[in-house]
Design an enzyme around this catalytic site. Structure first.
Site, short mmCIF file in Angstrom:
data_model
loop_
_atom_site.label_atom_id
_atom_site.label_comp_id
_atom_site.label_asym_id
_atom_site.label_seq_id
_atom_site.Cartn_x
_atom_site.Cartn_y
_atom_site.Cartn_z
N VAL A 42 8.84 4.31 12.39
CA VAL A 42 8.17 5.61 13.03
C VAL A 42 7.62 5.27 14.08
CG1 VAL A 42 6.17 7.18 12.75
CG2 VAL A 42 7.70 6.62 10.69
N ASN B 216 -2.80 -2.90 -2.97
CA ASN B 216 -2.27 -2.42 -3.85
C ASN B 216 -3.43 -1.12 -4.67
OD1 ASN B 216 0.47 -3.19 -5.37
ND2 ASN B 216 -0.42 -4.93 -4.30
N ASP C 115 -3.16 -3.21 4.90
CA ASP C 115 -3.89 -4.12 5.95
C ASP C 115 -3.90 -3.35 7.21
OD1 ASP C 115 -3.18 -6.25 4.23
OD2 ASP C 115 -1.56 -7.20 5.17
N ALA D 45 0.97 -1.25 0.03
CA ALA D 45 -0.03 0.15 0.15
C ALA D 45 0.89 1.44 0.05
CB ALA D 45 -0.82 0.03 1.28
N CYS E 74 1.74 -12.88 0.00
CA CYS E 74 1.08 -14.23 -0.53
C CYS E 74 2.01 -15.28 -1.49
CB CYS E 74 0.16 -13.57 -1.57
SG CYS E 74 -0.38 -11.86 -1.53
N ARG F 238 13.44 6.41 -8.70
CA ARG F 238 12.27 7.01 -8.85
C ARG F 238 11.79 8.36 -8.04
NH1 ARG F 238 7.92 3.43 -11.57
NH2 ARG F 238 9.39 1.81 -12.78
N TYR G 27 -18.73 -19.78 -23.65
CA TYR G 27 -18.97 -21.01 -23.89
C TYR G 27 -18.27 -21.85 -24.90
CZ TYR G 27 -20.73 -25.50 -25.41
OH TYR G 27 -21.06 -26.61 -26.14
N SER H 71 8.19 -3.45 -0.86
CA SER H 71 7.30 -3.94 -1.73
C SER H 71 7.50 -5.31 -2.22
CB SER H 71 7.49 -3.10 -3.10
OG SER H 71 7.43 -1.84 -2.98
N ARG I 218 4.03 9.47 -10.08
CA ARG I 218 3.75 9.50 -11.31
C ARG I 218 3.02 10.99 -11.72
NH1 ARG I 218 1.56 4.23 -10.77
NH2 ARG I 218 3.21 3.10 -10.73
#
Lengths: 464, 464
Positions: free
Chosen positions: A91, A318, A296, A21, A54, A81, A439, A50, A31
């Protein structure tokens, strides 16, 4: 303690948490606005940024050969970036009135205040580890972080015994049980519920139970772990319930996570019934114009039940990050909520759910009909057609779709997306019977299993 | 000629056509009303009832070992449910004013009038076979019926040569090309369009082209067949276009079908621009209270374009039959229309489409943006992740989803169902970006390929 400042007219966005997140938010904000307009500082207390949590069970099980494959973007890539990502920096306080956070080097212990114009809280979750004797003994593992995964792999490599006990039979528990089988362990899963895979109703969980047994996993249901027994060397040696003891050279806890919101709580930010931060549709912390939260550590609106829910999944994290980054970057985006979709697998058995289970529907006062149908993954005459079970819940009288659970082989899991979109659009099961789904004999019977369930649900709703 | 009558107060439902739509209608009507209330008489001019035409390519290719697997329900099974199915009996006239049909034994030539209270027209389609020299020569085949399939298989078994030419590169053409490769033939496909698989835009058809070449199929595009050349024995020996000749021991036509509506036309029933019967939402022939029509002989409303379209697919025929049977049985059901979903495969390349192609959108006056993205079937780090290409069309200004095309390996085809439901619900691509789709590493990247396309389409719509 120092105070950083002097930003030459640029705004500063501070991000707490360097995972899905937080870093999605940082990347999207970047961006939208260049480094001359917006400074971005992100703090991550761990060693990695990052990464795909999962993916850990598949790394532990050997399907994914190495840890670094799970890292979507390294700290260096973020820094390239123009995101000032400070690793191993925690923190320790949010000063909302002063618009600043206190950061502390995990290794150095150095502290400093960093002021912000905009703040993103993406502190994630912490695994539930019951407060019981032996819970911290060597040989007892969680699988929340890459460090956890590495510690478990090291432990697996050095343990002489071959008996593993997994505590919990949700997604992580079931996936870890399979991973340990792949590593050559004898696996027992101890589960509090009536059947494994509590995100499903027990009648569907029963199908997962059978598949786990088919893999050679010993499944113990209706059992609460009371303590972990240790040997003379201090290592774990067994898992005890009220009724029995299960010898264990390795214990893996997969009993879920809670929102990591101690910082937010101390700062007086609004938390919900599940302990997660409460946000508005733009993922702003309620009542705070310049603070966003996602991933989370937040609660999300379940669009079917109309209530806040805690759903710690990477896919939501995300999306949250994307929405937060757009808004913090001066744009506009919203996250309307979830419908409760999740998919998993045990060996080649695919498991999927979306919407409400029976107990969820009861809890929010809905009256409903349920149907369960058996169909096949392909046209019955096409080679490889395999059984698929679909359970569907529909509201009484209105016929509104409330939830779908699917268990089967190939093609079962992602079929739940049909229901996920239908739930989002608030379709009735009768409307679903007319859906124009793909189908062809290799992909579906002429009536897709989801349509078969919708037809049967429609008949049941009409009959009442 | 005799006249049957005297039904003792029972109503009589007459069904013309003993395949998917007709027999689904008969079966559903029988479920709704017992034989003491409703007599059901069905006429089928062929040798088989209720067979899966979609399965013929897989039978010819050897995936389905025998013909009878394709028969969903035999005439005897229908009769056991009190449906008086008369095989090899052709209806030669519908007398609407007199509420009766004229039936003729195909073998005996005997004729009789049969009166009806309710009539279902399910006369299906006939394959397009161009009127050109050699089109009826031995060795030239269609694949519409089980008899066609058997004739082709016999021909394949007895032909010494190994060169096959398939004319047409839509679903049937492409599936037949693969089937013939499986039977050990050298296959050339001659196609009128720029690329194979005209249900896709040519840029996506190009991906199918490559896969066909990978199978060893010779693909000839932009080529119109002008005649079939025959040898001294009268058998086909080559397919000629304006530019070239392609030697052929076997020729298979797969250039589509037209609605079989000669009877309906002669009876003065309303036909649309594509030659199919026009019905209302309850599948009643427009202007006729007691006549229904469904399956390959009707036109359907495309819910995206707002126009009638001809979509001869078994999945629609079955739904039509279900709706007709409910209504003819005294209940109520509707078929709101299609969104244009279809799936297929060439070897392990899956092909899917729904909604409008670029040329469809142009034709109905829509302005739109298109995006094409590359993603993967599973998380990038998960073994077996394979490329997937998704093309998405969205309306200018409103951002409404107009269509999706997907080409890829496992999991590509049925992903189109997400878009099919979204089209039905008239979602915008921006709404789609928030869809709660199933995510786990074995099944999807954390951003499902459809979501990636929706995000890119959203950005493009917003930028204009």
């Amino acid at each position: 303690m120092s105070m950083s400042g002097g930003r030459g007219g640029r705004e500063r966005l501070v991000v707490i948490g360097g995972d899905a997140a937080g870093m999605s938010a940082a990347s999207q904000a970047r961006r939208m606005r260049g480094p001359d307009e917006l400074e971005i500082v992100a703090f991550e207390r761990g060693h990695f940024s990052s990464f795909s949590a999962c993916g850990i069970p598949y790394w532990v099980g050997g399907d994914v050969p190495e840890r670094d494959r799970l890292i979507a973007r390294t700290p260096e890539e973020h820094r390239a970036r123009d995101i000032d990502l400070r690793m191993r920096t925690e923190v320790t306080e949010i000063d909302v009135a002063g618009a600043r956070v206190r950061a502390r080097g995990v290794d150095s212990g150095d502290e400093s205040w960093v002021s912000y114009d905009k703040l993103v809280i993406a502190t994630g979750a912490r695994p539930i580890r019951p407060d019981m004797p032996g819970a911290d003994a060597p040989g007892v593992h969680g699988v929340q972080t890459l460090d956890d995964g590495q510690a478990l792999l090291d432990s697996l490599a050095h343990t002489r015994g071959r008996r593993a006990v997994v505590v919990g039979a949700g997604y992580i528990g079931v996936e870890m049980a399979e991973a340990l089988i792949h590593r050559g362990f004898q696996v027992t899963v101890v589960n509090r519920g009536k059947e494994p895979m509590s995100p499903l109703d027990p009648d569907m969980g029963r199908l997962v139970h059978r598949a786990m047994e088919g893999l050679g996993i010993t499944m113990v249901n209706d059992a609460e772990v009371t303590k972990l027994l240790t040997g003379q060397d201090g290592r774990v040696r067994a898992v005890a319930t009220e009724d029995a003891e299960y010898p264990a050279d390795i214990v893996v806890f997969g009993i879920g996570v809670r929102p990591e919101t101690a910082l937010a709580r101390a700062a007086g930010l609004p938390l919900g019934a599940h302990g997660g931060l409460l946000t508005d549709l733009a993922m702003r912390v309620r009542g705070h114009e310049n603070i966003w939260a996602g991933g989370d550590c937040v609660e999300v609106l379940n669009l079917v039940s109309g209530q806040e829910q805690y759903v710690p999944l990477g896919t939501h994290a995300n999306k949250h990050g994307q929405v937060i980054g757009s808004n913090a970057g001066g744009g506009y985006a919203t996250f309307p909520g979830v419908v409760g979709t999740a998919v998993s697998k045990v060996c080649d058995l695919e498991i999927a759910r979306t919407g409400l289970r029976e107990k969820d529907a009861h809890r929010v006062g809905l009256q409903f009909e349920t149907v369960t149908i058996e169909s096949t993954s392909r046209a019955g005459y096409y080679p490889g057609a395999s059984p698929m079970t679909v359970k569907m819940l529909a509201e009484r009288r209105t016929g509104r779709l409330l939830g779908v659970q699917i268990v089967g082989r190939e093609g079962a899991a992602k079929r739940v997306d049909i229901a996920a979109v239908a739930l989002t659009a608030q379709m009735t099961v009768e409307q679903m019977t007319a859906l124009d789904l793909g189908y062809a004999p290799p992909f579906s019977p002429v009536w897709d299993p989801v349509l078969v369930a919708a037809r049967k649900a429609t008949a049941k709703v009409r009959a009442r």
